[in-house]
Design an enzyme around this catalytic site. Structure first.
Site, PDB file in Angstrom:
ATOM      1  N   ASP A 132      55.298  68.314  10.323  1.00 29.83           N
ATOM      2  CA  ASP A 132      54.337  68.776   9.339  1.00 29.83           C
ATOM      3  C   ASP A 132      54.400  67.899   8.088  1.00 29.83           C
ATOM      4  O   ASP A 132      55.433  67.288   7.787  1.00 29.83           O
ATOM      5  CB  ASP A 132      54.636  70.227   8.940  1.00 29.83           C
ATOM      6  CG  ASP A 132      54.444  71.202  10.086  1.00 29.83           C
ATOM      7  OD1 ASP A 132      53.707  70.870  11.025  1.00 29.83           O
ATOM      8  OD2 ASP A 132      55.050  72.290  10.037  1.00 29.83           O
ATOM      9  N   LYS A 133      53.313  67.866   7.350  1.00 29.21           N
ATOM     10  CA  LYS A 133      53.227  67.028   6.154  1.00 29.21           C
ATOM     11  C   LYS A 133      54.437  67.201   5.243  1.00 29.21           C
ATOM     12  O   LYS A 133      55.024  66.223   4.767  1.00 29.21           O
ATOM     13  CB  LYS A 133      51.946  67.366   5.387  1.00 29.21           C
ATOM     14  CG  LYS A 133      51.813  66.656   4.050  1.00 29.21           C
ATOM     15  CD  LYS A 133      50.565  67.096   3.305  1.00 29.21           C
ATOM     16  CE  LYS A 133      50.489  66.438   1.937  1.00 29.21           C
ATOM     17  NZ  LYS A 133      49.283  66.886   1.173  1.00 29.21           N
TER      18      LYS A 133
END
Length: 301
Positions: A132-133
């Site tokens: 995830d970012k």
């Protein structure tokens, strides 16, 4: 130039155009209307404006970012390991791995194409799994089609070792496992959730340290579903500290100051695609994660 048919009388402009231009999605047509690329009898209309048939409509399509090949960008990468087949990167929090809605540039994929231009010939620039970012840590990239095939098969066979460090809310008393299917949230489509119709997902966790009202744990994945650790921990009442989607309001300054989910991919192990020798890499958490631990330890001292 085209003419709105009489059969579309009384319809919204986007509905009429969707029938007139079946090769394009409704969302694409709405994008064109909102960005003033559609005129009706020479005038600009809104998406919800009605048409009555017989109007002359002109559409000037633009290219969607998803249809444009990703461009190399000079974005610094922290390379942990590299050879002719593999690239292992320590991804910082805040870096998106693959271009997508709202993030068409400035991603790890763009950085990889700059670092190793030959990755343009490998699907998804060799990316075989994602973080995830706002999750930091280790991510492996295949530099050849052969290596990519090997890594994909290892992931499917669940033989890739992936360990994460996580700080969760609450006191987790003992080690455990979450075996719960994950799928799209039934009403909030941007979120994932534990749902009966979802895909199999298994997360093992080990308690490393109690930090007052939080617990530092190690998570080991058997599967790699979207947001798996975040969703599984929330499902047992121990959401990740700082998680903006699955977390909860925080009370202490140390927790409020941590602006992302407290999740770090610390260890990665796999069979090298060329030698079949087991290789492992480990990286310590970044400064913000370590500072969170220091603050929590100070609060409980």
């Amino acid at each position: 130039m085209a003419e709105i048919p009489a059969a579309s009388a009384g319809q919204r402009l986007d509905q009429a155009l969707a029938a007139l231009l079946p090769d394009y999605s409704r969302s694409r047509i709405q994008h064109w209307i909102r960005h003033e690329r559609v005129t009706v009898n020479g005038r600009l209309l809104a998406v919800k404006d009605k048409v009555w048939g017989g109007e002359q409509v002109q559409v000037i399509p633009d290219t969607h970012p998803a249809e444009v090949p990703a461009a190399p960008e000079a974005i610094a990468l922290q390379i942990v390991y590299e050879d002719d087949a593999l690239l292992v990167v320590n991804k910082p929090a805040g870096l998106v791995v693959h271009p997508g809605s709202g993030n068409w540039q400035g991603t790890m994929l763009n950085a990889l194409l700059h670092h190793a231009p030959q990755l343009a010939g490998v699907p998804r620039a060799g990316i075989v799994h994602r973080l995830d970012k706002d999750t930091s840590g280790l991510l492996v990239v295949a530099k050849t089609l052969t290596a990519q095939t090997s890594l994909v098969r290892q992931l499917q066979a669940r033989s890739v070792k992936r360990e994460y460090l996580a700080v969760a809310h609450g006191l987790i008393a003992q080690d455990g496992k979450v075996d719960a299917r994950i799928g799209r949230h039934p009403s909030q489509r941007t979120k994932m959730a534990v749902v009966h119709s979802g895909r199999e997902a298994v997360t093992h966790y080990t308690v490393l340290e109690h930090l007052g009202h939080c617990t530092l744990i190690r998570c080991v994945l058997e599967t790699g579903r979207t947001h798996q650790i975040r969703v599984h921990l929330q499902s047992i009442g121990h959401a990740l500290v700082g998680d903006p989607v699955y977390g909860r309001a925080t009370q202490t300054a140390a927790l409020r100051d941590f602006k992302r989910q407290a999740l770090h991919a610390t260890r990665l192990g796999l069979l090298h695609p060329l030698s079949s020798v087991l290789q492992e890499w480990q990286v310590e958490p970044p400064e913000d994660f370590q500072a969170l631990l220091d603050h929590l330890r100070a609060e409980t001292a």
